[in-house]
Design a protein around this motif. Sequence first.
Motif, PDB file in Angstrom:
ATOM      1  N   GLU A   9      77.388  25.793  52.336  1.00 50.72           N
ATOM      2  CA  GLU A   9      78.091  27.331  51.880  1.00 50.72           C
ATOM      3  C   GLU A   9      77.049  28.290  51.407  1.00 50.72           C
ATOM      4  OE1 GLU A   9      81.441  24.377  49.545  1.00 50.72           O
ATOM      5  OE2 GLU A   9      80.122  25.654  48.432  1.00 50.72           O
ATOM      6  N   LYS A  10      77.509  29.747  51.740  1.00 48.15           N
ATOM      7  CA  LYS A  10      76.605  30.729  51.149  1.00 48.15           C
ATOM      8  C   LYS A  10      77.282  31.387  50.144  1.00 48.15           C
ATOM      9  CE  LYS A  10      74.628  33.301  54.467  1.00 48.15           C
ATOM     10  NZ  LYS A  10      74.595  34.167  55.475  1.00 48.15           N
ATOM     11  N   TRP A  11      76.556  31.556  49.275  1.00 40.27           N
ATOM     12  CA  TRP A  11      77.050  32.262  47.745  1.00 40.27           C
ATOM     13  C   TRP A  11      76.110  33.288  47.500  1.00 40.27           C
ATOM     14  CZ3 TRP A  11      80.755  30.013  44.464  1.00 40.27           C
ATOM     15  CH2 TRP A  11      81.142  28.631  45.264  1.00 40.27           C
ATOM     16  N   ASN A  12      76.694  34.459  46.931  1.00 29.39           N
ATOM     17  CA  ASN A  12      75.664  35.495  46.406  1.00 29.39           C
ATOM     18  C   ASN A  12      75.274  35.024  44.844  1.00 29.39           C
ATOM     19  OD1 ASN A  12      77.566  36.273  44.338  1.00 29.39           O
ATOM     20  ND2 ASN A  12      78.381  38.136  45.712  1.00 29.39           N
ATOM     21  N   SER A  13      74.228  35.726  44.303  1.00 33.10           N
ATOM     22  CA  SER A  13      73.848  35.325  42.870  1.00 33.10           C
ATOM     23  C   SER A  13      74.698  35.558  41.928  1.00 33.10           C
ATOM     24  CB  SER A  13      72.475  35.687  42.833  1.00 33.10           C
ATOM     25  OG  SER A  13      72.480  37.323  42.757  1.00 33.10           O
ATOM     26  N   THR A  14      75.825  36.201  42.185  1.00 30.15           N
ATOM     27  CA  THR A  14      76.808  36.502  41.150  1.00 30.15           C
ATOM     28  C   THR A  14      77.985  35.245  40.991  1.00 30.15           C
ATOM     29  OG1 THR A  14      78.152  38.099  42.180  1.00 30.15           O
ATOM     30  CG2 THR A  14      76.599  38.854  40.787  1.00 30.15           C
ATOM     31  N   GLY A  15      77.844  34.380  42.143  1.00 31.83           N
ATOM     32  CA  GLY A  15      78.894  33.213  42.140  1.00 31.83           C
ATOM     33  C   GLY A  15      79.974  33.438  42.951  1.00 31.83           C
ATOM     34  N   THR A  16      79.889  34.251  44.018  1.00 34.70           N
ATOM     35  CA  THR A  16      80.874  34.507  44.922  1.00 34.70           C
ATOM     36  C   THR A  16      80.488  33.893  46.219  1.00 34.70           C
ATOM     37  OG1 THR A  16      81.557  36.639  43.878  1.00 34.70           O
ATOM     38  CG2 THR A  16      82.512  36.197  46.140  1.00 34.70           C
ATOM     39  N   MET A  17      81.376  32.810  46.747  1.00 32.95           N
ATOM     40  CA  MET A  17      81.144  32.342  47.932  1.00 32.95           C
ATOM     41  C   MET A  17      81.329  33.454  49.111  1.00 32.95           C
ATOM     42  SD  MET A  17      82.608  29.173  50.171  1.00 32.95           S
ATOM     43  CE  MET A  17      82.910  28.041  48.711  1.00 32.95           C
ATOM     44  N   ILE A  18      80.332  33.431  50.059  1.00 32.27           N
ATOM     45  CA  ILE A  18      80.314  34.503  50.992  1.00 32.27           C
ATOM     46  C   ILE A  18      80.802  33.711  52.236  1.00 32.27           C
ATOM     47  CG2 ILE A  18      78.781  35.963  52.463  1.00 32.27           C
ATOM     48  CD1 ILE A  18      76.986  35.960  50.139  1.00 32.27           C
ATOM     49  N   ALA A  19      80.449  32.373  52.579  1.00 35.98           N
ATOM     50  CA  ALA A  19      80.809  31.832  53.860  1.00 35.98           C
ATOM     51  C   ALA A  19      80.672  30.352  53.868  1.00 35.98           C
ATOM     52  CB  ALA A  19      79.991  32.543  54.976  1.00 35.98           C
ATOM     53  N   SER A  20      81.242  29.643  54.660  1.00 36.56           N
ATOM     54  CA  SER A  20      80.939  28.361  54.618  1.00 36.56           C
ATOM     55  C   SER A  20      81.263  27.696  55.941  1.00 36.56           C
ATOM     56  CB  SER A  20      81.732  27.589  53.598  1.00 36.56           C
ATOM     57  OG  SER A  20      82.999  27.256  53.996  1.00 36.56           O
ATOM     58  N   PHE A  21      80.575  26.488  56.434  1.00 43.93           N
ATOM     59  CA  PHE A  21      81.015  25.913  57.586  1.00 43.93           C
ATOM     60  C   PHE A  21      80.782  24.241  57.285  1.00 43.93           C
ATOM     61  CE2 PHE A  21      76.254  26.184  58.098  1.00 43.93           C
ATOM     62  CZ  PHE A  21      76.133  24.849  58.735  1.00 43.93           C
ATOM     63  N   GLY A  22      81.824  23.665  58.178  1.00 41.06           N
ATOM     64  CA  GLY A  22      81.827  22.186  57.964  1.00 41.06           C
ATOM     65  C   GLY A  22      83.235  21.995  57.156  1.00 41.06           C
ATOM     66  N   SER A  23      83.532  20.478  57.255  1.00 35.69           N
ATOM     67  CA  SER A  23      84.616  20.045  56.571  1.00 35.69           C
ATOM     68  C   SER A  23      84.674  18.646  56.408  1.00 35.69           C
ATOM     69  CB  SER A  23      85.971  20.522  57.374  1.00 35.69           C
ATOM     70  OG  SER A  23      86.058  19.969  58.535  1.00 35.69           O
ATOM     71  N   ALA A  24      85.380  18.057  55.458  1.00 34.89           N
ATOM     72  CA  ALA A  24      85.400  16.680  55.214  1.00 34.89           C
ATOM     73  C   ALA A  24      86.132  15.986  56.543  1.00 34.89           C
ATOM     74  CB  ALA A  24      85.977  16.494  54.032  1.00 34.89           C
ATOM     75  N   GLY A  25      85.766  14.922  56.873  1.00 37.00           N
ATOM     76  CA  GLY A  25      86.255  14.369  57.973  1.00 37.00           C
ATOM     77  C   GLY A  25      87.003  12.921  57.557  1.00 37.00           C
ATOM     78  N   THR A  26      87.780  12.336  58.526  1.00 35.07           N
ATOM     79  CA  THR A  26      88.476  11.242  58.136  1.00 35.07           C
ATOM     80  C   THR A  26      87.737   9.935  58.645  1.00 35.07           C
ATOM     81  OG1 THR A  26      89.728  11.471  60.079  1.00 35.07           O
ATOM     82  CG2 THR A  26      90.728  12.518  57.875  1.00 35.07           C
ATOM     83  N   SER A  27      86.508   9.957  59.250  1.00 32.27           N
ATOM     84  CA  SER A  27      86.042   8.738  59.815  1.00 32.27           C
ATOM     85  C   SER A  27      85.563   7.782  58.607  1.00 32.27           C
ATOM     86  CB  SER A  27      84.915   8.950  60.777  1.00 32.27           C
ATOM     87  OG  SER A  27      84.590  10.412  60.926  1.00 32.27           O
ATOM     88  N   PRO A  28      85.434   6.471  58.892  1.00 27.53           N
ATOM     89  CA  PRO A  28      84.881   5.755  58.013  1.00 27.53           C
ATOM     90  C   PRO A  28      83.654   5.817  57.831  1.00 27.53           C
ATOM     91  CG  PRO A  28      85.591   4.421  60.002  1.00 27.53           C
ATOM     92  CD  PRO A  28      85.888   5.876  60.169  1.00 27.53           C
TER      93      PRO A  28
END
Length: 181
Positions: A162-181
């Motif tokens: 995740e990319k955040w600015n220094s005031t605490g706002t998320m700018i962008a993210s990539f990836g996600s939780a998967g379901t594999s064991p």
Amino acid sequence: DLWKVTGIISVDAGKLKSVAITPSGEIIAGGDSFAACFDGELKRKWHIVTPAPVNALTASGNIIFAASQETIFLLSYDGVIIEEWGPYEANSLITSIASGNDRVAFADAANKRIFILDMNGGLISMIGQSGNHFVIPSPYFDVALTDDNTLVVANTGKHTIEKWNSTGTMIASFGSAGTSP
């Protein structure tokens, strides 16, 4: 065959936990209650005993920031502890520290927060509260700081960067939780 070993540093002061490179190319090593500096030829320049184990390191300007579980030691490039910051939160576990031109950020895995500090150790902001929770299932919580003070955070439980600015706002993210064991 893009990489080859050109030299090996022997760290004999205890278990190695962290390494960093200074702006001038020196290697800083930290671990079980020690910090050490090695030059470009891999020769030890100095070694000090720290008041606590060093879990994470970064260097900016003329300061080395050595993070223990709850505090941050500021070291000179000569290996002298010049200041100590913190603790910032009870029962902390600082797992990563990053520095930029005018900010220092650290990841606290136990409290699931990122702290953003000014270069005097003053708290600018915290990320990971008020609905912006990090999911940290283990002591692997990493933060990087870009030249424009953008934070890059490994939110390991969500499997995202995740990319955040220094005031605490998320700018962008990539990836996600998967379901594999």
